[in-house]
Scaffold this active site. Sequence first.
Site, PDB file in Angstrom:
ATOM      1  N   GLY A 322       0.862  -1.177   0.000  1.00  0.00           N
ATOM      2  CA  GLY A 322       0.000   0.000   0.000  1.00  0.00           C
ATOM      3  C   GLY A 322       0.897   1.225   0.000  1.00  0.00           C
ATOM      4  O   GLY A 322       1.098   1.898  -1.010  1.00  0.00           O
ATOM      5  N   CYS A 391      -6.416  22.206  18.510  1.00  0.00           N
ATOM      6  CA  CYS A 391      -6.327  22.524  19.929  1.00  0.00           C
ATOM      7  C   CYS A 391      -5.731  21.373  20.727  1.00  0.00           C
ATOM      8  O   CYS A 391      -6.378  20.814  21.616  1.00  0.00           O
ATOM      9  CB  CYS A 391      -7.718  22.868  20.449  1.00  0.00           C
ATOM     10  SG  CYS A 391      -8.463  24.175  19.491  1.00  0.00           S
TER      11      CYS A 391
HETATM   12  C1  PLP Z   1      -2.292  -2.561   5.834  1.00  0.00           C
HETATM   13  C2  PLP Z   1      -2.168  -3.824   5.113  1.00  0.00           C
HETATM   14  C3  PLP Z   1      -1.386  -3.885   3.962  1.00  0.00           C
HETATM   15  C4  PLP Z   1      -0.605  -2.724   3.429  1.00  0.00           C
HETATM   16  O1  PLP Z   1       0.382  -2.289   4.303  1.00  0.00           O
HETATM   17  P1  PLP Z   1       1.442  -1.192   3.784  1.00  0.00           P
HETATM   18  O2  PLP Z   1       2.298  -0.920   4.973  1.00  0.00           O
HETATM   19  O3  PLP Z   1       0.659  -0.008   3.361  1.00  0.00           O
HETATM   20  O4  PLP Z   1       2.163  -1.828   2.643  1.00  0.00           O
HETATM   21  C5  PLP Z   1      -1.351  -5.078   3.277  1.00  0.00           C
HETATM   22  N1  PLP Z   1      -2.035  -6.163   3.701  1.00  0.00           N
HETATM   23  C6  PLP Z   1      -2.799  -6.132   4.809  1.00  0.00           C
HETATM   24  C7  PLP Z   1      -3.536  -7.339   5.208  1.00  0.00           C
HETATM   25  C8  PLP Z   1      -2.876  -4.975   5.560  1.00  0.00           C
HETATM   26  O5  PLP Z   1      -3.628  -4.953   6.659  1.00  0.00           O
END
Ligand code: PLP
Length: 463
Positions: A322, A391
């Site tokens: 991600g 705040c």
């Molecule tokens: C959050 C998550 C990802 C992505 O994590 P990144 O750090 O953004 O690469 C992938 N797989 C699962 C199951 C996640 O919960």
Amino acid sequence: MSRSAHPAGPRHADVLPEGHYAAPPTDLNVLDPKVWSQTVARTADGGTTVGGIEVARLAEEFGTPAYFLDEADFRARCAAWRDAFGPDADVFYAGKAFLSRAVVRWLHEEGLNLDVCSGGELATALAAGMPAERIALHGNNKSEEEIERAVAAGVGRIVLDSFQEIVRVAHIADRLGKRQRVQIRVTVGVEAHTHEFIATAHEDQKFGIALAGGQAAEAVRRALKLDGLELIGIHSHIGSQIFDMAGFEVAARRVVGLLAEVRDEHGVELPEIDLGGGLGIAYTSDDDPREPHEIAKALNEIVARECEAAKLRTPRISVEPGRAIVGPTAFTLYTVGTVKPLDGLRTYVSVDGGMSDNIRTALYDAEYTVALVSRRSDAEPVLVRVVGKHCESGDIVVKDAFLPADVAPGDLIAVPATGAYCRSMASNYNHALRPPVVAVRDGEARVIVRRETEEDLLRLDVG
Ligand SMILES: *Cc1c(COP(=O)(O)O)cnc(C)c1O
């Protein structure tokens, strides 16, 4: 991360407080390509451009605070992940990092798949035309309604996270007359963070089913018995902002161990394993992330080696980056409102956003850097803390960084690497209006998520 108090340096050395921050860069006008998106560049007259457009012009047209997303960079990162893993593996972009219809279309065009973990994310994915079979549904507590929508839409896989969910998904699939492809999420006993992984206290968290104690093997046993489910593999996600492949190595070994157990007990070789996401990015110049092709090579080798040892056919691998895709592609642009030098401490620079557009610093002690982008300055570096307008004294965007000493109200400053988990975690605290996301590419800028308005806020307030 090896950080040390900055050594004797510019004039302020004698008043720099103890702390963990990198030494000031030798020239604050240089933007480190490691932390800025690909098309960000400085201009001869001291400005800064992204996608060929001056940030000052962007600020004028779209206002601040705002996120500017470098579309060419986003697509290039998608392509790099896709090509690194090749046709025999699947790359799922983790939508929770940042999701919008435009992003879904780019992912579709670049041949990536998409992870969603809520009805809202699923709705966005489907609304933007992502084929359902390329969507995976995650989450530790999916509602019946979410499961039903996913099964009815025909999502490619649902990642089962608990014993209750195995039965829940099977019943819903039965009721809809479908056989749902599923993976079981296991906790492998490794939790990886930035630079190390922890091999204890890992099962003490809400996600997945533990390999330890035969729990995961029992989950497989149950899933294989249910007609509504087609068990296609095992899923493991070990953490976030990981730089070291050692945690993945242990995870892969343990997941393959389970595949071997399943083969021995049931005579079934599950065809897929998913090794999750969590690959780190450079938030500051001190971070050294790996390239997708290095990650692919390492993961493929680990899995091939373990499968050979267990005499298993190598399963199809999937990964779920991600942050590593969207994180580096955007920066947040702010206008400086006030500058408060605190003698012997640091200079507080207040901007027109804050924890409502970037909660990560307050939430995780995340590190960011910042740069003056609307003009060039040769003033000496001063240690600053970039704070928001909320705040809370914990309303910090950048805890420790350097800006030129002449930074002043009206200057535009930008915080890079805010593409992931900033807009997606944004809030309306203090009735802040969440900033827009503007995609920039080849000299054109276009709003993909518009700025909230006071009308938007009042529309929800129906009392
Ligand atoms: C959050 C998550 C990802 C992505 O994590 P990144 O750090 O953004 O690469 C992938 N797989 C699962 C199951 C996640 O919960």
